[in-house]
Design a protein around this motif. Sequence first.
Motif, PDB file in Angstrom:
ATOM      1  N   ASP A 162       0.826  -1.208   0.000  1.00 13.02           N
ATOM      2  CA  ASP A 162       0.000   0.000   0.000  1.00 13.02           C
ATOM      3  C   ASP A 162       0.861   1.259   0.000  1.00 13.02           C
ATOM      4  OD1 ASP A 162      -2.234  -1.561  -0.003  1.00 13.02           O
ATOM      5  OD2 ASP A 162      -2.724  -1.250   2.105  1.00 13.02           O
ATOM      6  N   LEU A 163       1.945   1.249   0.790  1.00  9.85           N
ATOM      7  CA  LEU A 163       2.841   2.410   0.826  1.00  9.85           C
ATOM      8  C   LEU A 163       3.484   2.630  -0.536  1.00  9.85           C
ATOM      9  CD1 LEU A 163       4.398   4.638   2.323  1.00  9.85           C
ATOM     10  CD2 LEU A 163       6.105   2.906   2.947  1.00  9.85           C
ATOM     11  N   ALA A 164       3.964   1.562  -1.149  1.00 12.78           N
ATOM     12  CA  ALA A 164       4.602   1.696  -2.462  1.00 12.78           C
ATOM     13  C   ALA A 164       3.616   2.210  -3.505  1.00 12.78           C
ATOM     14  CB  ALA A 164       5.179   0.352  -2.895  1.00 12.78           C
ATOM     15  N   GLN A 165       2.395   1.670  -3.504  1.00 12.74           N
ATOM     16  CA  GLN A 165       1.393   2.129  -4.472  1.00 12.74           C
ATOM     17  C   GLN A 165       1.026   3.578  -4.224  1.00 12.74           C
ATOM     18  OE1 GLN A 165       0.150   0.239  -7.206  1.00 12.74           O
ATOM     19  NE2 GLN A 165      -0.356   2.360  -7.714  1.00 12.74           N
ATOM     20  N   ALA A 166       0.956   3.975  -2.950  1.00 12.03           N
ATOM     21  CA  ALA A 166       0.635   5.374  -2.624  1.00 12.03           C
ATOM     22  C   ALA A 166       1.730   6.311  -3.130  1.00 12.03           C
ATOM     23  CB  ALA A 166       0.446   5.533  -1.112  1.00 12.03           C
ATOM     24  N   LEU A 167       2.986   5.889  -3.034  1.00 12.49           N
ATOM     25  CA  LEU A 167       4.084   6.718  -3.549  1.00 12.49           C
ATOM     26  C   LEU A 167       4.018   6.822  -5.070  1.00 12.49           C
ATOM     27  CD1 LEU A 167       7.031   5.461  -1.300  1.00 12.49           C
ATOM     28  CD2 LEU A 167       5.928   7.712  -1.218  1.00 12.49           C
ATOM     29  N   ARG A 168       3.629   5.735  -5.730  1.00 14.33           N
ATOM     30  CA  ARG A 168       3.458   5.794  -7.188  1.00 14.33           C
ATOM     31  C   ARG A 168       2.337   6.758  -7.563  1.00 14.33           C
ATOM     32  NH1 ARG A 168       4.141  -0.340  -9.640  1.00 14.33           N
ATOM     33  NH2 ARG A 168       6.104  -0.858  -8.587  1.00 14.33           N
ATOM     34  N   ASP A 169       1.225   6.662  -6.831  1.00 12.84           N
ATOM     35  CA  ASP A 169       0.100   7.553  -7.107  1.00 12.84           C
ATOM     36  C   ASP A 169       0.491   9.005  -6.866  1.00 12.84           C
ATOM     37  OD1 ASP A 169      -1.357   5.279  -7.641  1.00 12.84           O
ATOM     38  OD2 ASP A 169      -2.388   5.251  -5.708  1.00 12.84           O
ATOM     39  N   LEU A 170       1.269   9.235  -5.819  1.00 10.59           N
ATOM     40  CA  LEU A 170       1.737  10.590  -5.514  1.00 10.59           C
ATOM     41  C   LEU A 170       2.571  11.139  -6.667  1.00 10.59           C
ATOM     42  CD1 LEU A 170       2.349  13.000  -3.643  1.00 10.59           C
ATOM     43  CD2 LEU A 170       4.183  11.619  -2.632  1.00 10.59           C
ATOM     44  N   GLY A 177       2.616  15.105 -11.552  1.00 10.48           N
ATOM     45  CA  GLY A 177       2.961  15.291 -12.955  1.00 10.48           C
ATOM     46  C   GLY A 177       3.899  14.239 -13.504  1.00 10.48           C
ATOM     47  N   ARG A 178       4.060  13.161 -12.748  1.00 12.22           N
ATOM     48  CA  ARG A 178       4.904  12.031 -13.113  1.00 12.22           C
ATOM     49  C   ARG A 178       6.342  12.455 -13.452  1.00 12.22           C
ATOM     50  NH1 ARG A 178       4.169   7.412 -17.797  1.00 12.22           N
ATOM     51  NH2 ARG A 178       5.214   5.758 -16.647  1.00 12.22           N
ATOM     52  N   PRO A 179       7.022  13.114 -12.509  1.00 11.40           N
ATOM     53  CA  PRO A 179       8.444  13.397 -12.737  1.00 11.40           C
ATOM     54  C   PRO A 179       9.233  12.094 -12.798  1.00 11.40           C
ATOM     55  CG  PRO A 179       7.861  13.800 -10.443  1.00 11.40           C
ATOM     56  CD  PRO A 179       6.580  13.538 -11.170  1.00 11.40           C
ATOM     57  N   SER A 180      10.292  12.077 -13.561  1.00  9.58           N
ATOM     58  CA  SER A 180      11.130  10.884 -13.635  1.00  9.58           C
ATOM     59  C   SER A 180      11.907  10.734 -12.332  1.00  9.58           C
ATOM     60  CB  SER A 180      12.092  10.982 -14.817  1.00  9.58           C
ATOM     61  OG  SER A 180      13.041  12.020 -14.580  1.00  9.58           O
TER      62      SER A 180
END
Length: 234
Positions: free
Chosen positions: A16-24, A29-32
């Motif tokens: 859940d933490l990893a997915q939340a960081l991806r969503d963040l 703006g999906r910075p690399s």
Amino acid sequence: MPRPEKPITWDGPLADLAQALRDLRWRAGRPSYRDLEERTRHSRSVLADAAAGYRCPTWEVTHDFVVACGENPDDWRPRWEFARAAAGKDRPVERKPRRPRGEAVRAAKQRASVAADMPVSSSAPPDPELARTPMQFRYQLRTLRAWAGNPFPNPTHRVDSSNLWVPSSTMYDALDVKQSHLPALRVVRAIVTMCTGDAEQVERWLDVWRAINMAEYQRANPPPPGLGRDPWAN
């Protein structure tokens, strides 16, 4: 073009933490990860590993990741502490998610077949009445959580307005579709309450749980001959 991230196909506070960081990162703006590396004191590999879900990142990495994406890290501290506690402080976690083998492969195919026959709506919550077996009920309950945005950010949760608290680990166990028995009724109440906040929906799910539970009970405990008939009748 950077390679796409591998999907997180397992459950738990760490996932859940990893997915939340991806969503963040998407909201920002999906910075690399190269861009995030320039905004923080951490390498891109460390930042990418924080959102991979295989092990818990340090609080410093999580803090800087969140700040670099423009959100308040204080709001993320409870979520991170929960993930750290679940993973084990300073204890390495398996780098690869468990993959089914042998009997588990056949069970996974069976669950996929069941899921394929169940209609999914993006607006209405999943229908518990489609379930006829404990495994199907667990699948629908798991789908309900996905429909609700994957809650369970805290270690424990109050059921309704009572003083009964349910650990998140117990809730995750209730969503394990490999289990062939029904989850506890109070846990189902907690999950549906958290996912819908609708008393009618809660009662609907509980009614289906009771129907499946009684069917399973009667299958394992068939009634004696003549039950319900008048013993004095000719």
